[in-house]
Design an enzyme around this catalytic site. Structure first.
Site, PDB file in Angstrom:
ATOM      1  N   GLU A 116      16.870  13.686  38.299  1.00 20.79           N
ATOM      2  CA  GLU A 116      15.981  12.640  38.822  1.00 20.79           C
ATOM      3  C   GLU A 116      14.532  13.120  38.883  1.00 20.79           C
ATOM      4  OE1 GLU A 116      17.220  11.008  42.616  1.00 20.79           O
ATOM      5  OE2 GLU A 116      18.376   9.439  41.635  1.00 20.79           O
ATOM      6  N   HIS A 161      38.074  26.363  28.410  1.00 26.02           N
ATOM      7  CA  HIS A 161      39.229  25.850  27.660  1.00 26.02           C
ATOM      8  C   HIS A 161      39.034  24.382  27.291  1.00 26.02           C
ATOM      9  CE1 HIS A 161      41.832  29.415  28.512  1.00 26.02           C
ATOM     10  NE2 HIS A 161      40.854  29.573  29.395  1.00 26.02           N
ATOM     11  N   LYS A 165      19.718  -1.399  39.168  1.00 24.73           N
ATOM     12  CA  LYS A 165      19.805  -2.143  40.433  1.00 24.73           C
ATOM     13  C   LYS A 165      19.346  -3.572  40.237  1.00 24.73           C
ATOM     14  CE  LYS A 165      18.975   1.668  43.661  1.00 24.73           C
ATOM     15  NZ  LYS A 165      18.013   2.233  44.590  1.00 24.73           N
TER      16      LYS A 165
HETATM   17  O1  PA5 Z   1      16.982  11.181  45.484  1.00 28.31           O
HETATM   18  C1  PA5 Z   1      16.926  10.014  45.789  1.00 28.31           C
HETATM   19  O2  PA5 Z   1      15.908   9.534  46.306  1.00 28.31           O
HETATM   20  C2  PA5 Z   1      18.097   9.080  45.594  1.00 28.31           C
HETATM   21  O3  PA5 Z   1      19.163   9.679  44.950  1.00 28.31           O
HETATM   22  C3  PA5 Z   1      18.586   8.568  46.941  1.00 28.31           C
HETATM   23  O4  PA5 Z   1      18.961   9.664  47.724  1.00 28.31           O
HETATM   24  C4  PA5 Z   1      19.754   7.620  46.785  1.00 28.31           C
HETATM   25  O5  PA5 Z   1      19.441   6.585  45.911  1.00 28.31           O
HETATM   26  C5  PA5 Z   1      20.154   7.048  48.132  1.00 28.31           C
HETATM   27  O6  PA5 Z   1      19.094   6.368  48.706  1.00 28.31           O
HETATM   28  P1  PA5 Z   1      19.094   5.958  50.224  1.00 28.31           P
HETATM   29  O7  PA5 Z   1      19.202   7.190  51.048  1.00 28.31           O
HETATM   30  O8  PA5 Z   1      17.813   5.238  50.427  1.00 28.31           O
HETATM   31  O9  PA5 Z   1      20.299   5.060  50.454  1.00 28.31           O
END
Ligand code: PA5
Length: 447
Positions: free
Chosen positions: A286, A307, A420
């Site tokens: 990310e 393996h 989303k």
């Molecule tokens: O790193 C990030 O920002 C995302 O992976 C969030 O942690 C994830 O989408 C969950 O978001 P939230 O804590 O707002 O529910």
């Protein structure tokens, strides 16, 4: 020290001159991080967390953990992405893969709200039948669909079991201090709550209440974990790619990417680190995968995966390098003698399993290096809370410096919104009518 980073296996791929050439860029990226002058600089709260974490909040977390331990057999942790991976990684790193099956005086811990599988949720609900449960619902935004759905289901279950007031006693919310649906619910119904600071993003939040509460419930000394992170903070605070291992890791990743190695595989030789790999993949995926750039973060657990995808790593498309975490803990099972030596393994009798694991590690590193797969190495000689904190901070800092060296903002994740938006439209969420029509038209042409 239980943690040693080394580039000793990479010398045939990356020269001192290569490192010297990239050094100014990496030092500049590090300065950008330290000066807080780069992109995403409003999300740098994690940098100082190991040093300046809120001691009162930590005490409150420990108290809540004790309360949870006293009240339930099962803690349900609800969250997705950065809101669950760090806690789950820590629990498995420290306790191993079978924490829930161990004899202990802390509750079993299950993670939900990290997918939308009905069967998975039902399995956990079945496990909870006839058990006393508490819930830690974690969402920074407070609006993420997957955890919100799971929370609805578990809140109803708690109300059915304990009544409205009893349920509220058993729900612990970790969320924004002021915004979002979860904050509103926590305030309205009086759930005990913990704050995720504005400047700590999800994937950098394991050392915040997001990770600390579930980890504390599992019996881990969270202050020891923060102390490990603080040691890494000190160890990697200064210097350049020749003196600072964290900067060297960031530098070599970028050099290898520039040389066409676009896949990094984090390999571990202990299944207890499987979830650490998942946490790491989110952290780097990310943070760096944007603007058409970045290394694709992958993982493998050895010797299991030798393996399966081991074949590809040895001889497939030459696009990858490995960062190998070698867990080298000399204790545990010894290989028995067999009087008949039916399997021809008596040459190993009396040797520890770790001895064999180490030889497998050495053999694999050399074979993969010979197969044109550069290997970076991290050696761990224990799996303590301190070590987990140290490892987390090493990777978080390396990720930020590497991302800045790459030229991206390591602290946003705009691409996550695309699925989303489509999902909301297809689910008929108010406000998405036009997109819904366009998507349905596209889907119908594919039929
Ligand atoms: O790193 C990030 O920002 C995302 O992976 C969030 O942690 C994830 O989408 C969950 O978001 P939230 O804590 O707002 O529910």
């Amino acid at each position: 020290m239980a943690f040693v980073f080394s580039d000793k296996y990479v010398h045939s791929f990356i020269s001192e001159a290569d490192l010297a050439a990239i050094n100014p860029e990496v030092v500049a990226a590090h300065k950008t991080l330290c000066d807080k002058s780069g992109k995403g600089n409003d999300f740098l709260g994690w940098v100082e967390l190991p040093k300046n974490y809120d001691r009162d909040e930590a005490a409150k977390i420990k108290k809540a953990a004790e309360k949870i331990c006293g009240m339930c057999d099962v803690l349900i942790v609800i969250g997705i992405g950065g809101s669950y991976l760090g806690a789950r990684a820590a629990i498995e790193f420290i306790h191993g893969n079978y924490y829930n099956n161990k004899k202990k005086n802390t509750p079993d811990i299950y993670f939900v709200g990290k997918d939308i599988s009905s069967a998975h949720l039902q399995d956990i609900l079945d496990i909870c039948k006839d058990k006393d449960i508490c819930v830690n619902v974690i969402s920074k935004s407070g609006t993420t669909t997957e955890p919100a759905i799971a929370f609805r289901v578990f809140r109803d279950l708690l109300i059915e079991k304990y009544g409205k007031e009893g349920a509220a006693e058993r729900i612990f919310a970790t969320t924004d201090k002021a915004r979002g649906a979860l904050r509103k619910q926590a305030d309205t119904y009086g759930y005990e709550s913990f704050v995720i600071a504005d400047d700590v993003g999800g994937r950098f939040s394991v050392l915040s209440p997001v990770g600390l509460l579930p980890i504390a419930v599992s019996g881990v000394d969270i202050e020891e974990m923060l102390a490990g992170a603080a040691k890494a903070y000190d160890d990697f605070a200064e210097g350049d790619v020749f003196t600072n291992g964290c900067l060297k890791y960031a530098a070599i990743r970028n050099l290898l990417l520039r040389a066409g190695k676009s896949v990094e595989i984090l390999t571990v030789n202990d299944p207890a680190l499987t979830l650490t790999c998942e946490w790491w993949k989110q952290l780097f995926g990310e943070s760096e995968g944007k603007d058409g750039k970045g290394l694709y973060p992958s993982s493998a657990v050895y010797s299991t995966d030798l393996h399966s995808i081991g074949q590809f790593i040895q001889e497939g498309t030459r696009v990858m390098f490995e960062t190998v975490i070698n867990v080298n803990i000399e204790e545990g099972i010894t290989i028995p003698t067999d009087a008949e030596d039916g399997d021809g393994l008596n040459f190993l009798a009396g040797k520890s399993l770790n001895f064999v694991n180490q030889k497998a590690h050495d053999g694999t590193v050399l074979a993969h290096t010979d197969g044109n797969v550069p290997n970076l190495s991290i050696e761990l000689t224990s799996r303590s809370a301190f070590d987990f904190g140290y490892l987390v901070y090493f990777f978080e800092k390396a990720c930020a410096v590497s991302g800045y060296t790459l030229g991206v903002n390591p602290f946003d994740q705009p691409g996550v919104e695309a699925y989303k938006k489509n999902m909301f439209a297809l689910l008929n969420k108010p406000g998405y009518t036009e997109l819904k029509e366009a998507l349905e038209a596209r889907l119908s042409t594919l039929e």
